[in-house]
Design a protein around this motif. Structure first.
Motif, PDB file in Angstrom:
ATOM      1  N   TYR A  38       0.862  -1.188   0.000  1.00 45.40           N
ATOM      2  CA  TYR A  38       0.000   0.000   0.000  1.00 45.40           C
ATOM      3  C   TYR A  38       0.895   1.234   0.000  1.00 45.40           C
ATOM      4  CZ  TYR A  38      -3.755   3.230   1.250  1.00 45.40           C
ATOM      5  OH  TYR A  38      -4.662   4.269   1.261  1.00 45.40           O
ATOM      6  N   ILE A  39       0.705   2.109  -0.996  1.00 45.30           N
ATOM      7  CA  ILE A  39       1.528   3.306  -1.108  1.00 45.30           C
ATOM      8  C   ILE A  39       0.648   4.545  -1.191  1.00 45.30           C
ATOM      9  CG2 ILE A  39       3.308   2.015  -2.343  1.00 45.30           C
ATOM     10  CD1 ILE A  39       2.438   3.647  -4.878  1.00 45.30           C
ATOM     11  N   GLU A  40       1.274   5.677  -0.970  1.00 42.59           N
ATOM     12  CA  GLU A  40       0.571   6.962  -1.081  1.00 42.59           C
ATOM     13  C   GLU A  40       1.542   7.983  -1.656  1.00 42.59           C
ATOM     14  OE1 GLU A  40      -1.625  10.357   1.719  1.00 42.59           O
ATOM     15  OE2 GLU A  40      -1.083   8.405   2.540  1.00 42.59           O
ATOM     16  N   THR A  41       1.080   8.738  -2.652  1.00 45.54           N
ATOM     17  CA  THR A  41       1.836   9.848  -3.207  1.00 45.54           C
ATOM     18  C   THR A  41       0.967  11.106  -3.112  1.00 45.54           C
ATOM     19  OG1 THR A  41       1.032   9.604  -5.496  1.00 45.54           O
ATOM     20  CG2 THR A  41       2.897   8.227  -4.826  1.00 45.54           C
ATOM     21  N   ALA A  42       1.475  12.183  -3.674  1.00 42.86           N
ATOM     22  CA  ALA A  42       0.703  13.422  -3.651  1.00 42.86           C
ATOM     23  C   ALA A  42      -0.566  13.305  -4.485  1.00 42.86           C
ATOM     24  CB  ALA A  42       1.556  14.578  -4.153  1.00 42.86           C
ATOM     25  N   ASN A  43      -0.595  12.372  -5.443  1.00 42.10           N
ATOM     26  CA  ASN A  43      -1.724  12.287  -6.368  1.00 42.10           C
ATOM     27  C   ASN A  43      -2.574  11.033  -6.186  1.00 42.10           C
ATOM     28  OD1 ASN A  43      -0.878  14.690  -7.748  1.00 42.10           O
ATOM     29  ND2 ASN A  43       0.673  13.477  -8.808  1.00 42.10           N
ATOM     30  N   VAL A  44      -1.944   9.918  -5.828  1.00 41.43           N
ATOM     31  CA  VAL A  44      -2.682   8.652  -5.763  1.00 41.43           C
ATOM     32  C   VAL A  44      -2.296   7.888  -4.508  1.00 41.43           C
ATOM     33  CG1 VAL A  44      -2.861   8.445  -8.270  1.00 41.43           C
ATOM     34  CG2 VAL A  44      -0.902   7.433  -7.084  1.00 41.43           C
ATOM     35  N   LYS A  45      -3.151   6.947  -4.133  1.00 42.07           N
ATOM     36  CA  LYS A  45      -2.845   6.019  -3.053  1.00 42.07           C
ATOM     37  C   LYS A  45      -3.668   4.759  -3.244  1.00 42.07           C
ATOM     38  CE  LYS A  45      -6.048   8.349   0.133  1.00 42.07           C
ATOM     39  NZ  LYS A  45      -6.178   8.975   1.465  1.00 42.07           N
ATOM     40  N   GLY A  46      -3.087   3.628  -2.873  1.00 45.68           N
ATOM     41  CA  GLY A  46      -3.780   2.372  -3.042  1.00 45.68           C
ATOM     42  C   GLY A  46      -2.821   1.196  -2.989  1.00 45.68           C
TER      43      GLY A  46
ATOM     44  N   THR B 223       1.297   1.723 -13.822  1.00 46.56           N
ATOM     45  CA  THR B 223       1.158   0.833 -12.674  1.00 46.56           C
ATOM     46  C   THR B 223      -0.319   0.708 -12.320  1.00 46.56           C
ATOM     47  OG1 THR B 223       3.331   1.399 -11.784  1.00 46.56           O
ATOM     48  CG2 THR B 223       1.725   0.498 -10.241  1.00 46.56           C
ATOM     49  N   GLU B 224      -0.788  -0.524 -12.210  1.00 42.93           N
ATOM     50  CA  GLU B 224      -2.183  -0.773 -11.867  1.00 42.93           C
ATOM     51  C   GLU B 224      -2.314  -0.861 -10.346  1.00 42.93           C
ATOM     52  OE1 GLU B 224      -4.008  -3.968 -13.965  1.00 42.93           O
ATOM     53  OE2 GLU B 224      -2.892  -3.567 -15.808  1.00 42.93           O
ATOM     54  N   MET B 225      -3.329  -0.179  -9.808  1.00 45.85           N
ATOM     55  CA  MET B 225      -3.527  -0.110  -8.369  1.00 45.85           C
ATOM     56  C   MET B 225      -4.995  -0.372  -8.035  1.00 45.85           C
ATOM     57  SD  MET B 225      -1.269   3.355  -7.702  1.00 45.85           S
ATOM     58  CE  MET B 225      -1.450   3.246  -5.919  1.00 45.85           C
ATOM     59  N   LYS B 226      -5.236  -0.633  -6.757  1.00 49.13           N
ATOM     60  CA  LYS B 226      -6.587  -0.811  -6.239  1.00 49.13           C
ATOM     61  C   LYS B 226      -6.718   0.070  -5.008  1.00 49.13           C
ATOM     62  CE  LYS B 226      -9.796  -4.330  -4.485  1.00 49.13           C
ATOM     63  NZ  LYS B 226      -9.948  -5.763  -4.151  1.00 49.13           N
ATOM     64  N   THR B 227      -7.696   0.960  -5.017  1.00 52.67           N
ATOM     65  CA  THR B 227      -7.868   1.878  -3.899  1.00 52.67           C
ATOM     66  C   THR B 227      -8.462   1.151  -2.696  1.00 52.67           C
ATOM     67  OG1 THR B 227     -10.117   2.567  -4.509  1.00 52.67           O
ATOM     68  CG2 THR B 227      -8.284   3.730  -5.555  1.00 52.67           C
ATOM     69  N   ALA B 228      -8.442   1.832  -1.544  1.00 52.09           N
ATOM     70  CA  ALA B 228      -9.017   1.242  -0.333  1.00 52.09           C
ATOM     71  C   ALA B 228     -10.515   0.998  -0.482  1.00 52.09           C
ATOM     72  CB  ALA B 228      -8.749   2.152   0.863  1.00 52.09           C
ATOM     73  N   ASP B 229     -11.170   1.717  -1.399  1.00 49.35           N
ATOM     74  CA  ASP B 229     -12.592   1.531  -1.658  1.00 49.35           C
ATOM     75  C   ASP B 229     -12.875   0.432  -2.663  1.00 49.35           C
ATOM     76  OD1 ASP B 229     -13.058   3.666   0.044  1.00 49.35           O
ATOM     77  OD2 ASP B 229     -12.936   5.127  -1.577  1.00 49.35           O
ATOM     78  N   GLY B 230     -11.809  -0.254  -3.136  1.00 45.50           N
ATOM     79  CA  GLY B 230     -11.992  -1.327  -4.098  1.00 45.50           C
ATOM     80  C   GLY B 230     -12.085  -0.865  -5.532  1.00 45.50           C
ATOM     81  N   LEU B 231     -11.669   0.372  -5.817  1.00 45.46           N
ATOM     82  CA  LEU B 231     -11.733   0.907  -7.176  1.00 45.46           C
ATOM     83  C   LEU B 231     -10.436   0.640  -7.926  1.00 45.46           C
ATOM     84  CD1 LEU B 231     -13.395   4.370  -6.421  1.00 45.46           C
ATOM     85  CD2 LEU B 231     -14.507   2.220  -7.065  1.00 45.46           C
ATOM     86  N   TYR B 232     -10.561   0.456  -9.234  1.00 44.53           N
ATOM     87  CA  TYR B 232      -9.392   0.236 -10.088  1.00 44.53           C
ATOM     88  C   TYR B 232      -8.748   1.581 -10.421  1.00 44.53           C
ATOM     89  CZ  TYR B 232      -6.669  -0.927 -14.265  1.00 44.53           C
ATOM     90  OH  TYR B 232      -5.671  -1.060 -15.187  1.00 44.53           O
ATOM     91  N   LEU B 233      -7.420   1.627 -10.348  1.00 47.09           N
ATOM     92  CA  LEU B 233      -6.691   2.862 -10.615  1.00 47.09           C
ATOM     93  C   LEU B 233      -5.447   2.533 -11.428  1.00 47.09           C
ATOM     94  CD1 LEU B 233      -6.126   5.913 -10.131  1.00 47.09           C
ATOM     95  CD2 LEU B 233      -4.962   5.244  -8.024  1.00 47.09           C
TER      96      LEU B 233
ATOM     97  N   ASN C  31       8.341  10.702 -10.269  1.00 47.75           N
ATOM     98  CA  ASN C  31       8.745  12.091 -10.036  1.00 47.75           C
ATOM     99  C   ASN C  31       8.111  12.695  -8.792  1.00 47.75           C
ATOM    100  OD1 ASN C  31      10.361  12.253 -12.383  1.00 47.75           O
ATOM    101  ND2 ASN C  31       8.548  12.581 -13.652  1.00 47.75           N
ATOM    102  N   THR C  32       7.746  11.863  -7.818  1.00 51.71           N
ATOM    103  CA  THR C  32       7.102  12.381  -6.616  1.00 51.71           C
ATOM    104  C   THR C  32       7.508  11.517  -5.421  1.00 51.71           C
ATOM    105  OG1 THR C  32       4.952  12.966  -5.651  1.00 51.71           O
ATOM    106  CG2 THR C  32       5.061  10.944  -6.932  1.00 51.71           C
ATOM    107  N   PRO C  33       7.538  12.095  -4.207  1.00 50.67           N
ATOM    108  CA  PRO C  33       7.836  11.276  -3.025  1.00 50.67           C
ATOM    109  C   PRO C  33       6.774  10.197  -2.834  1.00 50.67           C
ATOM    110  CG  PRO C  33       8.093  13.617  -2.535  1.00 50.67           C
ATOM    111  CD  PRO C  33       7.458  13.542  -3.881  1.00 50.67           C
ATOM    112  N   ILE C  34       7.221   9.013  -2.396  1.00 50.15           N
ATOM    113  CA  ILE C  34       6.336   7.870  -2.214  1.00 50.15           C
ATOM    114  C   ILE C  34       6.398   7.426  -0.758  1.00 50.15           C
ATOM    115  CG2 ILE C  34       5.853   5.480  -2.869  1.00 50.15           C
ATOM    116  CD1 ILE C  34       7.159   6.053  -5.559  1.00 50.15           C
ATOM    117  N   ILE C  35       5.239   7.289  -0.130  1.00 46.90           N
ATOM    118  CA  ILE C  35       5.141   6.715   1.208  1.00 46.90           C
ATOM    119  C   ILE C  35       4.664   5.276   1.054  1.00 46.90           C
ATOM    120  CG2 ILE C  35       4.055   6.847   3.469  1.00 46.90           C
ATOM    121  CD1 ILE C  35       3.657   9.816   3.037  1.00 46.90           C
ATOM    122  N   ASN C  36       5.486   4.334   1.498  1.00 47.72           N
ATOM    123  CA  ASN C  36       5.143   2.923   1.419  1.00 47.72           C
ATOM    124  C   ASN C  36       4.768   2.451   2.830  1.00 47.72           C
ATOM    125  OD1 ASN C  36       5.081   0.102   1.186  1.00 47.72           O
ATOM    126  ND2 ASN C  36       6.595   0.115  -0.446  1.00 47.72           N
ATOM    127  N   TYR C  37       3.472   2.179   3.040  1.00 49.00           N
ATOM    128  CA  TYR C  37       2.986   1.776   4.347  1.00 49.00           C
ATOM    129  C   TYR C  37       3.240   0.297   4.646  1.00 49.00           C
ATOM    130  CZ  TYR C  37       0.487   6.227   4.591  1.00 49.00           C
ATOM    131  OH  TYR C  37       0.165   7.562   4.634  1.00 49.00           O
TER     132      TYR C  37
END
Length: 279
Positions: free
Chosen positions: A135-143, A153-163, A172-178
């Motif tokens: 599970y990661i979070e950036t300034a624009n996306v998280k999932g 990169t294909e992701m799945k949000t906490a709400d179960g949505l495809y991203l 090009n952005t800092p990444i928080i890896n939980y």
């Protein structure tokens, strides 16, 4: 009449001799070109497959990246073989190389954004700031990461949505890896009403934390007074737990604290910090 016939025969023989010489010359060239094509095709396949096996054994190299390098090497060798074959027939290969370079530059300018995504995808696959399932979070996306491709990169949000996120936006952005670190700290706060025994509240909270085996003893849980308002004291709580059970432990701890403090006649207001990771 005889002279004309003789001239025709001589011209015919000369033409046949020249055609025979050309046939022999270009026949050998054609045979050499066929042999070069077949040999080059087989050699390119052998070299690219060997390179794939070597690259795939390198620690941290993804299979997608290894396949990409294999294909790049394979088609580069085929282009080199094709240019060499043209040289067999006297074609000026320098002009062909120049034309390919110009075409590559034009294609690169036209597909600048796509090439940025490919370059970012290669760097993400090599450096691995995140992996599938994390599970990661950036300034624009998280999932949660589902698949890391060369373009996106294909992701799945906490709400179960495809991203789907373009790789350049992730690189090009800092990444928080939980999910990367095995342990994670939790922070809560307990607001005590006026005239409440702080030592009793602190002991009660520590007893709740130590009773939960999912909460680590090292580092030890902390309960400390960090803010003193006019009408209430605020106790801050810190403890460490396994990352995979971070949310469950948080929810259970809040419920247990509320019940235990009520049993101890400790009047509280219990604001908790909002979870930064999906529950």
């Amino acid at each position: 009449m005889e002279d004309q016939t003789t001239n025709i025969v001589v011209a015919t023989r000369t033409a046949l001799d020249q055609a025979s010489a050309l046939a022999v010359q270009y026949g050998f060239s054609l045979l050499g070109a066929i042999i070069l094509l077949i040999g080059g095709w087989l050699l390119a396949g052998i070299i690219s497959r060997s390179a794939y096996r070597v690259i795939s054994r390198i620690r941290g190299i993804d299979e997608t990246l290894a396949s990409f390098f294999q294909n790049v090497l394979h088609y580069s060798l085929l282009i080199l073989v094709f240019i060499t074959v043209l040289g067999q027939f006297g074609v000026q290969t320098a002009s062909i190389i120049a034309a390919l370079g110009a075409a590559g530059l034009a294609i690169g300018l036209a597909l600048q954004g796509t090439l940025q995504n490919i370059a970012a995808g290669i760097m993400l696959l090599i450096l691995r700031p995140f992996r599938v399932g994390e599970y990661i979070e950036t300034a624009n996306v998280k999932g949660y990461i589902k698949e890391i491709g060369l373009f996106a990169t294909e992701m799945k949000t906490a709400d179960g949505l495809y991203l789907m996120a373009p790789n350049s936006t992730l690189w090009n952005t800092p990444i928080i890896n939980y999910s990367r670190e095995p342990d994670r700290r939790q922070q809560l706060s307990v607001a005590l009403a006026d005239n409440i025994d702080i030592n009793l509240a602190r002991k009660t909270i520590l007893d709740v934390l130590k009773a939960d085996q999912r909460i680590k003893n090292t580092p030890a849980p902390k309960v400390y007074l960090d803010d003193l308002a006019v009408d209430q004291a605020v106790l801050n709580i810190e403890y460490w737990t396994v990352t995979t059970s971070w949310s469950d432990v948080r929810h259970d701890t809040v419920s247990k604290l509320k019940a235990r403090l009520a049993e101890s006649d400790v009047a509280i207001k219990l604001p908790t910090e909002p979870a930064s990771q999906a529950d």
